[in-house]
Design a protein around this motif. Structure first.
Motif, short mmCIF file in Angstrom:
data_model
loop_
_atom_site.label_atom_id
_atom_site.label_comp_id
_atom_site.label_asym_id
_atom_site.label_seq_id
_atom_site.Cartn_x
_atom_site.Cartn_y
_atom_site.Cartn_z
N GLY A 194 12.36 23.91 -10.56
CA GLY A 194 11.79 24.63 -9.47
C GLY A 194 10.88 23.17 -9.00
N VAL A 195 10.02 23.71 -8.00
CA VAL A 195 9.52 22.69 -7.04
C VAL A 195 8.11 22.16 -7.98
CG1 VAL A 195 8.16 22.37 -4.94
CG2 VAL A 195 10.37 23.82 -4.70
N ARG A 196 8.10 20.90 -7.81
CA ARG A 196 6.80 20.37 -8.71
C ARG A 196 6.06 19.46 -7.53
NH1 ARG A 196 6.89 18.80 -14.45
NH2 ARG A 196 4.79 18.83 -13.75
N GLU A 197 4.85 19.34 -7.69
CA GLU A 197 4.25 18.59 -7.01
C GLU A 197 3.36 17.40 -7.56
OE1 GLU A 197 0.85 20.64 -4.68
OE2 GLU A 197 2.28 21.55 -3.19
N TRP A 198 3.52 16.07 -7.14
CA TRP A 198 3.13 14.85 -7.69
C TRP A 198 1.97 14.27 -6.67
CZ3 TRP A 198 4.71 13.87 -12.74
CH2 TRP A 198 5.73 14.43 -13.09
N GLU A 199 0.96 13.84 -7.09
CA GLU A 199 0.07 12.93 -6.31
C GLU A 199 0.12 11.62 -6.69
OE1 GLU A 199 -4.55 12.57 -5.30
OE2 GLU A 199 -4.17 14.18 -6.56
N VAL A 200 0.16 10.66 -5.77
CA VAL A 200 0.41 9.17 -6.08
C VAL A 200 -0.97 8.68 -6.29
CG1 VAL A 200 1.02 6.95 -5.00
CG2 VAL A 200 2.27 8.86 -4.43
N MET A 201 -1.37 8.08 -7.60
CA MET A 201 -2.70 7.80 -8.25
C MET A 201 -2.87 6.35 -7.94
SD MET A 201 -3.61 10.68 -8.81
CE MET A 201 -5.33 10.38 -9.54
N ALA A 202 -1.59 5.40 -8.26
CA ALA A 202 -1.75 3.98 -7.93
C ALA A 202 -0.40 3.45 -7.53
CB ALA A 202 -2.35 3.47 -9.10
N LEU A 227 9.29 10.19 -2.92
CA LEU A 227 8.06 9.16 -2.91
C LEU A 227 8.00 7.98 -2.00
CD1 LEU A 227 7.33 8.66 -7.00
CD2 LEU A 227 6.16 9.67 -5.45
N LYS A 228 9.18 7.87 -1.41
CA LYS A 228 9.45 6.70 -0.41
C LYS A 228 8.57 6.65 0.61
CE LYS A 228 14.53 6.49 -1.43
NZ LYS A 228 15.63 6.63 -0.58
N GLY A 229 7.63 5.84 0.79
CA GLY A 229 6.92 5.56 1.96
C GLY A 229 5.27 6.24 1.87
N ALA A 230 5.25 6.84 0.51
CA ALA A 230 3.88 7.37 0.14
C ALA A 230 2.84 6.37 -0.16
CB ALA A 230 4.17 8.34 -1.17
N SER A 231 1.72 6.90 0.08
CA SER A 231 0.44 6.09 -0.05
C SER A 231 -0.30 6.50 -1.17
CB SER A 231 -0.56 5.89 1.22
OG SER A 231 0.32 5.16 2.13
N VAL A 232 -1.40 5.81 -1.68
CA VAL A 232 -2.20 6.48 -2.68
C VAL A 232 -3.11 7.61 -2.06
CG1 VAL A 232 -4.47 5.99 -4.23
CG2 VAL A 232 -2.72 4.36 -4.17
N GLY A 233 -2.98 8.81 -2.90
CA GLY A 233 -3.80 10.08 -2.58
C GLY A 233 -2.57 10.89 -1.82
N ASP A 234 -1.48 10.54 -1.72
CA ASP A 234 -0.47 11.44 -0.90
C ASP A 234 0.22 12.37 -2.01
OD1 ASP A 234 -0.71 10.17 1.44
OD2 ASP A 234 1.24 9.13 1.52
N VAL A 235 0.43 13.58 -1.72
CA VAL A 235 0.96 14.61 -2.43
C VAL A 235 2.46 14.88 -2.11
CG1 VAL A 235 0.89 16.90 -3.36
CG2 VAL A 235 -1.23 15.69 -3.12
N THR A 259 0.99 -1.28 0.12
CA THR A 259 0.05 -0.23 0.13
C THR A 259 0.86 1.42 0.01
OG1 THR A 259 -0.18 0.19 2.46
CG2 THR A 259 -1.85 -1.11 1.10
N ARG A 260 2.06 1.06 -0.02
CA ARG A 260 2.97 2.02 0.26
C ARG A 260 4.25 2.04 -0.91
NH1 ARG A 260 4.45 2.94 6.63
NH2 ARG A 260 5.98 4.13 5.50
#
Length: 160
Positions: A148-156, A132-140, A87-88
């Motif tokens: 520059g700084v970019r944001e990514w959301e974990v979709m799956a 991304l290490k340790g991120a779950s679905v839905g984490d930004v 899940t992570r």
């Protein structure tokens, strides 16, 4: 004193390193040795292109063989299929991401020796993988890039 574990690598990545090592040792190096031996028998070596190029190429092959041997010995094989927490995001995860512009992409986190951005394989120590290490679905997660700084959301998250 405990020994620090080596850099992670997937079983496929280790197999690729071994295949390269075997190819260099079993095919390329013997061919170059044969060329150098033949060229050395032709007399003056100072202006013998086959001899000079062959010696140079043999040094390159020997250097790469040494590097590959050290890497294979130092790397720690981690099989993503054995990941207990699916899940992570951990090593070997295939992650579907969306940025702030809703542009989707997919990356697989692999060892630094097997990274290939064009194929979507990013190294374990890359800025995106670290974020991304340790991120779950839905984490930004925010990633600091040269632009520059970019944001990514974990979709799956997938483990193959």
């Amino acid at each position: 004193m405990t020994q620090k574990p080596g850099p992670p690598i997937t079983p496929a990545g280790l197999a690729a390193l071994k295949a390269r090592y075997d190819h260099l040792l079993g095919t390329e190096r013997p061919e170059i040795v044969e060329i150098v031996s033949w060229a050395a028998g032709n007399g003056d070596r100072s202006e013998n292109g086959d001899y000079l190029y062959g010696r140079k190429r043999m040094r390159e092959i020997d250097r790469e063989l040494g590097y590959l041997a050290r890497r294979m010995k130092a790397c720690r094989v981690v099989d993503p299929a054995n990941q207990p927490d699916r899940t992570r995001v951990f090593f070997g995860a295939r992650v579907e991401l969306a940025d702030e512009d809703d542009a989707a992409c997919e990356v697989t986190i692999v060892g630094d020796d097997e990274q290939d951005a064009g194929e979507g394989r990013i190294g374990w120590s890359s800025p995106l993988a670290k974020a991304l290490k340790g991120a779950s679905v839905g984490d930004v997660r925010q990633v600091r890039l040269p632009a520059g700084v970019r944001e990514w959301e974990v979709m799956a998250i997938h483990y193959d």
